[in-house]
Design an enzyme around this catalytic site. Sequence first.
Site, PDB file in Angstrom:
ATOM      1  N   ASP A 530      -0.786   1.660   1.459  1.00  0.00           N
ATOM      2  CA  ASP A 530       0.166   2.384   2.321  1.00  0.00           C
ATOM      3  C   ASP A 530       1.476   1.633   2.530  1.00  0.00           C
ATOM      4  OD1 ASP A 530      -1.790   4.236   2.622  1.00  0.00           O
ATOM      5  OD2 ASP A 530      -2.399   3.601   4.634  1.00  0.00           O
TER       6      ASP A 530
HETATM    7  P1  NAP Z   1      -4.479   0.322   2.792  1.00  0.00           P
HETATM    8  O1  NAP Z   1      -3.355   1.270   2.715  1.00  0.00           O
HETATM    9  O2  NAP Z   1      -5.589   0.632   3.721  1.00  0.00           O
HETATM   10  O3  NAP Z   1      -5.028   0.158   1.297  1.00  0.00           O
HETATM   11  C1  NAP Z   1      -5.975  -0.796   1.012  1.00  0.00           C
HETATM   12  C2  NAP Z   1      -6.341  -0.603  -0.449  1.00  0.00           C
HETATM   13  O4  NAP Z   1      -7.185  -1.679  -0.780  1.00  0.00           O
HETATM   14  C3  NAP Z   1      -7.108   0.667  -0.715  1.00  0.00           C
HETATM   15  O5  NAP Z   1      -6.293   1.641  -1.312  1.00  0.00           O
HETATM   16  C4  NAP Z   1      -8.272   0.225  -1.598  1.00  0.00           C
HETATM   17  O6  NAP Z   1      -8.214   0.939  -2.827  1.00  0.00           O
HETATM   18  C5  NAP Z   1      -7.994  -1.236  -1.850  1.00  0.00           C
HETATM   19  N1  NAP Z   1      -9.225  -2.020  -1.823  1.00  0.00           N
HETATM   20  C6  NAP Z   1     -10.239  -1.966  -0.957  1.00  0.00           C
HETATM   21  N2  NAP Z   1     -11.190  -2.836  -1.275  1.00  0.00           N
HETATM   22  C7  NAP Z   1     -10.766  -3.457  -2.402  1.00  0.00           C
HETATM   23  C8  NAP Z   1     -11.315  -4.464  -3.226  1.00  0.00           C
HETATM   24  N3  NAP Z   1     -12.502  -5.014  -2.989  1.00  0.00           N
HETATM   25  N4  NAP Z   1     -10.590  -4.886  -4.288  1.00  0.00           N
HETATM   26  C9  NAP Z   1      -9.393  -4.321  -4.552  1.00  0.00           C
HETATM   27  N5  NAP Z   1      -8.834  -3.373  -3.816  1.00  0.00           N
HETATM   28  C10 NAP Z   1      -9.516  -2.945  -2.736  1.00  0.00           C
HETATM   29  O7  NAP Z   1      -4.008  -1.157   3.139  1.00  0.00           O
HETATM   30  P2  NAP Z   1      -2.565  -1.740   3.479  1.00  0.00           P
HETATM   31  O8  NAP Z   1      -1.587  -1.421   2.423  1.00  0.00           O
HETATM   32  O9  NAP Z   1      -2.802  -3.174   3.846  1.00  0.00           O
HETATM   33  O10 NAP Z   1      -2.091  -0.925   4.742  1.00  0.00           O
HETATM   34  C11 NAP Z   1      -2.721  -1.096   5.995  1.00  0.00           C
HETATM   35  C12 NAP Z   1      -2.941   0.251   6.601  1.00  0.00           C
HETATM   36  O11 NAP Z   1      -3.741   0.062   7.780  1.00  0.00           O
HETATM   37  C13 NAP Z   1      -1.636   0.927   7.029  1.00  0.00           C
HETATM   38  O12 NAP Z   1      -1.698   2.316   6.844  1.00  0.00           O
HETATM   39  C14 NAP Z   1      -1.569   0.579   8.512  1.00  0.00           C
HETATM   40  O13 NAP Z   1      -0.811   1.508   9.237  1.00  0.00           O
HETATM   41  C15 NAP Z   1      -3.044   0.628   8.890  1.00  0.00           C
HETATM   42  N6  NAP Z   1      -3.345  -0.167  10.103  1.00  0.00           N
HETATM   43  C16 NAP Z   1      -2.994  -1.475  10.162  1.00  0.00           C
HETATM   44  C17 NAP Z   1      -3.205  -2.182  11.328  1.00  0.00           C
HETATM   45  C18 NAP Z   1      -2.804  -3.626  11.449  1.00  0.00           C
HETATM   46  O14 NAP Z   1      -2.635  -4.098  12.570  1.00  0.00           O
HETATM   47  N7  NAP Z   1      -2.678  -4.352  10.357  1.00  0.00           N
HETATM   48  C19 NAP Z   1      -3.785  -1.559  12.410  1.00  0.00           C
HETATM   49  C20 NAP Z   1      -4.179  -0.217  12.285  1.00  0.00           C
HETATM   50  C21 NAP Z   1      -3.947   0.466  11.120  1.00  0.00           C
HETATM   51  P3  NAP Z   1      -9.532   1.114  -3.713  1.00  0.00           P
HETATM   52  O15 NAP Z   1     -10.567   1.712  -2.838  1.00  0.00           O
HETATM   53  O16 NAP Z   1      -9.096   1.971  -4.844  1.00  0.00           O
HETATM   54  O17 NAP Z   1      -9.918  -0.267  -4.178  1.00  0.00           O
END
Ligand code: NAP
Length: 601
Positions: A530
């Site tokens: 994301d």
């Molecule tokens: P993300 O959008 O959740 O994407 C994580 C990606 O990691 C997934 O598409 C997944 O794809 C991949 N993944 C999962 N396990 C894996 C593995 N073992 N090996 C390789 N890839 C793997 O993560 P992000 O880009 O870090 O974004 C964070 C999201 O969380 C944002 O939307 C944010 O708003 C939300 N959020 C963050 C917080 C905070 O405080 N950090 C709090 C609440 C919400 P596959 O399944 O295809 O592998």
Amino acid sequence: MTSDLEIGLYILLLAGFLGYHIITRVPPLLHTPLMSATNAISGISLIGSLVVTGADYSPLSTILGTIAVACSSTNVVGGFLITDRMLKMFKRKEDQVDRGRRRLPAGPIVGGAVTVAVALLLILAGTGRLDPGAGGPAHGRASQHVLSFLYIVSALLFILGLKGLSSPRWARRGMFAAELGMLMAIAGTLFHHEIVGYRWIAVGLAAGSIVGATMGLRIPMTAVPQRTALSHSLGALAATLVGVSEYIRHGEALGGVKMTAIGFEVVIGALTFTGSLMAAAKLQELLRGAPITYRGQNRSNMALILAMAGLLVALIAVPSASTLFFVMVGLALLFGFLLVLPIGAADMPVVIALLNSYAGLADAAMGFVLANRIQIITGALDGTSGFLLSLLMCRAMNRSARNVLFGAFGGQVEAEAGRGEDDVARGTVRTIVPDEVPGLLDGARLVVIVPGYGMAVAQAQHGVAELAKILVKRGIDVKYAIHPVAGRMPGHMNVLLAEANVPYDQLFEMEQINPYFGEADLALVIGANDVTNPAARTDRSSPLYGMPILEVDRAKSVIVLKRSMRPGFAGVDNELYYNEKCMMLFGDARDSVTKLFTALK
Ligand code: NAP
């Protein structure tokens, strides 16, 4: 208004204001340690619990107090230990070079020991225990005065502790000051004039210290979110039990003001207790992470809030109506469960931060009940920190605060959970295998590594650090790009990379790194999704629209390490993957990083 209440409210306001100014200066780098530090500091509720346990009120008060002492001391010991573990990991490059020559900070330790010794001498003098001839009410008053001064010094040290978190350079020293403040407040309280027995205090302290130390020393960094939720639940339980004990002790003698404070303490404490337990269980995957919704959910929750408010008003009018009191506590426990039920595991960080602020409010209410001003201060600091962190998360996720406050979230997770590979948008996706990467890097000067939630899931941070070293050996400049909400906790990526010994001066926040993407030869996206989606800039219909992102699509080429085309947290496809500059390296991030390392070696 009684003068105690008036002073308490002034303290609450000023401490909240001060907390706001200090906490807004804590960089995103240190947001995870901030959460555990405020958690540890809010364990100051221990001092109220110590008095309830050690005083000769009633056997029930002693039992409730002992449990509260165990809960609060778990938070103090566990919170400070895990904060220190995290802070120790944050190093600059030059600190790592100096590592062999590091010495213990003798100055602060000697200073701290002297301060504690002087404080204890003062208390002993105040209680008359240095003078066998002293006694009577006057010595009780004297010791109360000394204790009050001690609490003021402790409050100052807590504030300095949080102030230290404004830079990784001062953070450990700041936490040392806060630990000292805690030690002084606890040691001083042991001389409180109402305490007559130490047996149950010792039992509670021993149990809490053992559990806290085990949690603080053993818990892996990836489990920090659930540990934080668990400690909020323990702190809230302590506040609830002390509130119940005080209610039983004073019963009908309670005035309107005290009854209001106890009501807030037990209601917020009880709902935070069960809500945080649910959050911890969802994050630990003991419960299903998907949101659980049912018809009329909002209406029934609203009815519960109104019922609790009605019961509190009735109790303020007739404090002796103990049945109403216990029904109110029961409803609050139920409400905590229901509040977290419709929220998905991925949304839990925002909920945890909110529950953190509720736990702070329960603590502050306990301060009003026990006329303990230091608890009002720490409650306000904890409350402000949790509230600000949840707002910061919302802003970085492009979500409204209203949306969070009224709990109408988690829907996206359902979308994420229900989304399969067949469901992905059509488009041409290029793939790459590790052996092709060295060729791509010929002549490269800058590689930007973009870690995300997948790196945490795969525990790939150590491999990533090793990979970066190989790139540096090839004469490539490596920078890490950290999005404020990458992962599932504020500052999540910083802690994981610090654990892998990546110097924090190589980590760049979003605003700092975005201008570099244009000149980067390669953006290596490791489990981030994301936070790299260009739809956030271009597609008004996307749930991500308006969220600031890492502009990886501006790099000359992009490699994305993930297992499939499945979306991330927001449940939307990533346009980036269809960009002709982008190549997908499918597989578990840890395996892929190891293969890349071997290919580049
Ligand atoms: P993300 O959008 O959740 O994407 C994580 C990606 O990691 C997934 O598409 C997944 O794809 C991949 N993944 C999962 N396990 C894996 C593995 N073992 N090996 C390789 N890839 C793997 O993560 P992000 O880009 O870090 O974004 C964070 C999201 O969380 C944002 O939307 C944010 O708003 C939300 N959020 C963050 C917080 C905070 O405080 N950090 C709090 C609440 C919400 P596959 O399944 O295809 O592998």
